[in-house]
Design an enzyme around this catalytic site. Structure first.
Site, mmCIF file in Angstrom:
data_model
loop_
_atom_site.group_PDB
_atom_site.id
_atom_site.type_symbol
_atom_site.label_atom_id
_atom_site.label_comp_id
_atom_site.label_asym_id
_atom_site.label_seq_id
_atom_site.Cartn_x
_atom_site.Cartn_y
_atom_site.Cartn_z
ATOM 1 N N SER A 194 -25.728 11.256 -38.810
ATOM 2 C CA SER A 194 -26.125 12.227 -37.787
ATOM 3 C C SER A 194 -24.899 12.743 -37.036
ATOM 4 O O SER A 194 -24.967 13.750 -36.331
ATOM 5 C CB SER A 194 -27.103 11.594 -36.795
ATOM 6 O OG SER A 194 -26.512 10.442 -36.195
ATOM 7 N N ASN A 195 -23.786 11.980 -37.165
ATOM 8 C CA ASN A 195 -22.552 12.385 -36.504
ATOM 9 C C ASN A 195 -21.367 11.874 -37.305
ATOM 10 O O ASN A 195 -21.246 10.673 -37.528
ATOM 11 C CB ASN A 195 -22.507 11.835 -35.069
ATOM 12 C CG ASN A 195 -21.444 12.523 -34.231
ATOM 13 O OD1 ASN A 195 -20.271 12.453 -34.556
ATOM 14 N ND2 ASN A 195 -21.864 13.171 -33.158
ATOM 15 N N HIS B 97 -25.130 19.960 -25.809
ATOM 16 C CA HIS B 97 -24.664 20.733 -26.955
ATOM 17 C C HIS B 97 -24.742 22.220 -26.640
ATOM 18 O O HIS B 97 -25.356 22.646 -25.664
ATOM 19 C CB HIS B 97 -25.496 20.425 -28.204
ATOM 20 C CG HIS B 97 -25.218 19.063 -28.773
ATOM 21 N ND1 HIS B 97 -25.871 17.928 -28.352
ATOM 22 C CD2 HIS B 97 -24.290 18.653 -29.691
ATOM 23 C CE1 HIS B 97 -25.392 16.888 -29.017
ATOM 24 N NE2 HIS B 97 -24.430 17.306 -29.832
ATOM 25 N N LYS C 115 -28.223 25.266 -30.417
ATOM 26 C CA LYS C 115 -28.746 24.100 -31.142
ATOM 27 C C LYS C 115 -30.261 24.102 -31.112
ATOM 28 O O LYS C 115 -30.868 24.258 -30.058
ATOM 29 C CB LYS C 115 -28.196 22.804 -30.540
ATOM 30 C CG LYS C 115 -28.645 21.547 -31.307
ATOM 31 C CD LYS C 115 -27.926 20.310 -30.846
ATOM 32 C CE LYS C 115 -28.386 19.071 -31.596
ATOM 33 N NZ LYS C 115 -28.256 19.213 -33.071
ATOM 34 N N THR D 191 -22.349 29.961 -44.455
ATOM 35 C CA THR D 191 -22.186 30.991 -43.414
ATOM 36 C C THR D 191 -22.550 30.443 -42.041
ATOM 37 O O THR D 191 -22.538 31.182 -41.056
ATOM 38 C CB THR D 191 -23.070 32.215 -43.731
ATOM 39 O OG1 THR D 191 -24.434 31.787 -43.840
ATOM 40 C CG2 THR D 191 -22.626 32.896 -45.010
ATOM 41 N N GLY D 192 -22.860 29.184 -41.961
ATOM 42 C CA GLY D 192 -23.209 28.566 -40.673
ATOM 43 C C GLY D 192 -21.990 28.049 -39.934
ATOM 44 O O GLY D 192 -20.872 28.075 -40.458
ATOM 45 N N THR E 202 -27.629 12.494 -33.149
ATOM 46 C CA THR E 202 -26.761 11.419 -32.660
ATOM 47 C C THR E 202 -27.466 10.608 -31.589
ATOM 48 O O THR E 202 -27.413 9.369 -31.589
ATOM 49 C CB THR E 202 -25.462 12.008 -32.079
ATOM 50 O OG1 THR E 202 -24.839 12.845 -33.055
ATOM 51 C CG2 THR E 202 -24.503 10.908 -31.642
HETATM 52 N N1 LIG Z 1 -23.726 15.127 -38.612
HETATM 53 C C1 LIG Z 1 -22.829 15.811 -37.885
HETATM 54 O O1 LIG Z 1 -21.695 15.352 -37.631
HETATM 55 C C2 LIG Z 1 -23.188 17.206 -37.422
HETATM 56 C C3 LIG Z 1 -22.263 17.975 -36.718
HETATM 57 C C4 LIG Z 1 -22.630 19.293 -36.390
HETATM 58 C C5 LIG Z 1 -23.884 19.792 -36.746
HETATM 59 N N2 LIG Z 1 -24.753 18.974 -37.399
HETATM 60 C C6 LIG Z 1 -26.058 19.451 -37.852
HETATM 61 O O2 LIG Z 1 -25.833 20.381 -38.910
HETATM 62 C C7 LIG Z 1 -26.912 21.309 -38.950
HETATM 63 C C8 LIG Z 1 -26.354 22.718 -38.972
HETATM 64 O O3 LIG Z 1 -25.702 22.941 -37.745
HETATM 65 P P1 LIG Z 1 -24.950 24.364 -37.538
HETATM 66 O O4 LIG Z 1 -24.506 24.411 -36.114
HETATM 67 O O5 LIG Z 1 -23.957 24.577 -38.637
HETATM 68 O O6 LIG Z 1 -26.166 25.383 -37.741
HETATM 69 P P2 LIG Z 1 -26.105 26.925 -38.193
HETATM 70 O O7 LIG Z 1 -27.440 27.473 -37.853
HETATM 71 O O8 LIG Z 1 -24.872 27.571 -37.687
HETATM 72 O O9 LIG Z 1 -25.932 26.840 -39.790
HETATM 73 C C9 LIG Z 1 -26.983 26.363 -40.577
HETATM 74 C C10 LIG Z 1 -26.790 26.945 -41.964
HETATM 75 O O10 LIG Z 1 -27.811 26.436 -42.784
HETATM 76 C C11 LIG Z 1 -28.602 27.499 -43.278
HETATM 77 N N3 LIG Z 1 -29.994 27.085 -43.213
HETATM 78 C C12 LIG Z 1 -30.646 26.596 -42.167
HETATM 79 N N4 LIG Z 1 -31.928 26.361 -42.477
HETATM 80 C C13 LIG Z 1 -32.060 26.708 -43.768
HETATM 81 C C14 LIG Z 1 -33.147 26.715 -44.693
HETATM 82 N N5 LIG Z 1 -34.367 26.276 -44.338
HETATM 83 N N6 LIG Z 1 -32.936 27.167 -45.936
HETATM 84 C C15 LIG Z 1 -31.701 27.583 -46.310
HETATM 85 N N7 LIG Z 1 -30.618 27.603 -45.495
HETATM 86 C C16 LIG Z 1 -30.820 27.162 -44.241
HETATM 87 C C17 LIG Z 1 -28.358 28.693 -42.382
HETATM 88 O O11 LIG Z 1 -28.524 29.889 -43.125
HETATM 89 C C18 LIG Z 1 -26.903 28.479 -41.977
HETATM 90 O O12 LIG Z 1 -26.047 28.990 -43.000
HETATM 91 C C19 LIG Z 1 -27.797 20.983 -37.746
HETATM 92 O O13 LIG Z 1 -28.834 20.133 -38.175
HETATM 93 C C20 LIG Z 1 -26.869 20.191 -36.844
HETATM 94 O O14 LIG Z 1 -27.530 19.284 -35.978
HETATM 95 C C21 LIG Z 1 -24.438 17.705 -37.746
HETATM 96 O O1 LIG Z 2 -23.831 21.090 -33.155
HETATM 97 C C1 LIG Z 2 -24.786 20.366 -33.487
HETATM 98 O O2 LIG Z 2 -25.951 20.760 -33.751
HETATM 99 C C2 LIG Z 2 -24.542 18.897 -33.617
HETATM 100 N N1 LIG Z 2 -25.490 18.176 -34.166
HETATM 101 C C3 LIG Z 2 -25.404 16.783 -34.443
HETATM 102 C C4 LIG Z 2 -26.538 16.057 -33.736
HETATM 103 O O3 LIG Z 2 -27.655 16.662 -33.690
HETATM 104 O O4 LIG Z 2 -26.320 14.922 -33.297
HETATM 105 C C5 LIG Z 2 -24.038 16.189 -34.161
HETATM 106 C C6 LIG Z 2 -23.382 16.786 -32.993
HETATM 107 C C7 LIG Z 2 -23.279 18.296 -33.104
#
Ligand SMILES: NC(=O)c1ccc[n+]([C@@H]2O[C@H](COP(=O)([O-])OP(=O)(O)OC[C@H]3O[C@@H](n4cnc5c(N)ncnc54)[C@H](O)[C@@H]3O)[C@@H](O)[C@H]2O)c1
Ligand SMILES: O=C(O)C1=N[C@H](C(=O)O)CCC1
Length: 253
Positions: free
Chosen positions: A116-117, A147, A151, A11-12, A158
């Site tokens: 991380s990305n 961002h 966030k 749901t995120g 990244t």
């Molecule tokens: N590696 C990449 O390419 C990349 C890209 C985007 C986001 N991210 C990372 O992904 C993560 C999520 O980002 P988002 O924008 O989707 O966040 P968000 O808050 O929209 O979604 C996070 C989801 O995880 C769940 N969640 C969070 N903490 C939780 C916990 N302790 N227990 C159970 N469920 C939990 C939430 O309920 C939600 O469904 C962040 O760490 C972000 O930095 C990484």
């Molecule tokens: O949307 C976010 O949160 C993102 N998190 C990752 C990070 O922390 O580097 C990748 C970029 C988007």
């Protein structure tokens, strides 16, 4: 071969992007989607309770779990995958040293691929940074990431990865997060700045300046879809491999 995928954080923001991207691909099949709050339907997939993940992994038998959640849940879910023999692709940031240690322990039992990305553009930016920094020896370096306003962690995962790249090629440097008051640069420091605004998917700039010139290396993500595509590419690549720790750059080779 179609890879059976489980999605956490469904749901995120990223969970929804992964489900949307999976719907448009014929190499992955979503067999499970969970979140803390069950009952919703996301991209046509019924979201089930994350609390039931161990039982649901045994029942649905996914090949790979794709995780974009939070630091604590990432480790909890990965540990469940170790028990169930399910590979893990995670992009959750903010893990910290203890979190990465725990994730590496999971890699003793199942294949784990962490990034991380998950954009190819950031992989290219990292290569450019590793080449530019030694070529411009002694230049001042400032890293700025931008961002969306929701966030939670700063600086971005990244940015931390790029800072490690810089340390690798130049030697460990002092990182100065933000500036205010009397704050002149010290020799060799790297300035780090995190901006939060609107629904910006992700921008990273590495600025190198000195000798009457400057070089700006910048990546901009057009949408979160780029990360979802990379994560599913990683899931398809990881499925069926031996237990161990894998890197996204291996997927891009
Ligand atoms: N590696 C990449 O390419 C990349 C890209 C985007 C986001 N991210 C990372 O992904 C993560 C999520 O980002 P988002 O924008 O989707 O966040 P968000 O808050 O929209 O979604 C996070 C989801 O995880 C769940 N969640 C969070 N903490 C939780 C916990 N302790 N227990 C159970 N469920 C939990 C939430 O309920 C939600 O469904 C962040 O760490 C972000 O930095 C990484
Ligand atoms: O949307 C976010 O949160 C993102 N998190 C990752 C990070 O922390 O580097 C990748 C970029 C988007």
């Amino acid at each position: 071969m179609t890879v059976r995928v489980a999605v956490t954080g469904a749901t995120g923001r990223m969970g929804g992007e992964v489900l949307a991207a999976a719907a448009d691909r014929d190499d992955v099949d979503v067999v499970l989607a969970v979140s803390r709050s069950a009952g919703e339907t996301v991209e046509g997939v019924a979201v089930e309770a994350a609390a039931d993940l161990p039982e649901l992994l045994a029942e649905r038998d996914p090949d790979v779990l794709v995780d974009f959640t939070g630091p604590e849940s990432c480790i909890e879910y990965a540990a469940a995958c170790a028990e169930a023999g399910v590979a893990v692709v995670s992009g959750t940031t903010g893990l910290g040293d203890d979190g990465f240690d725990a994730l590496r322990e999971v890699a003793a039992d199942v294949p784990v691929l962490y990034a991380s990305n998950f954009s190819r553009g950031i992989a290219a930016l990292r290569r450019a940074v590793r080449e530019a920094v030694p070529a411009l020896d002694g230049y001042d370096i400032e890293l700025t990431e931008t961002h969306h306003n929701a966030k939670r962690d700063a600086p971005s995962g990244t940015a931390l990865t790029i800072l490690e790249d810089i340390d690798d090629v130049r030697g460990a440097a002092e990182r100065v997060h933000g500036r205010e008051g009397e704050a002149p640069r010290t020799e060799g420091e790297v300035g780090v700045h995190a901006r939060r605004a609107g629904d910006i998917a992700g921008e990273h700039e590495v600025l190198l300046a000195g000798n009457h010139e400057s070089l700006s290396l910048t990546h901009r993500a057009g949408s979160r879809g780029v990360f979802a595509a990379g994560a599913l590419d990683a899931a398809a690549w990881l499925s069926g491999r031996d237990a161990g720790w894998y890197d996204f750059t291996e997927v891009l080779e």
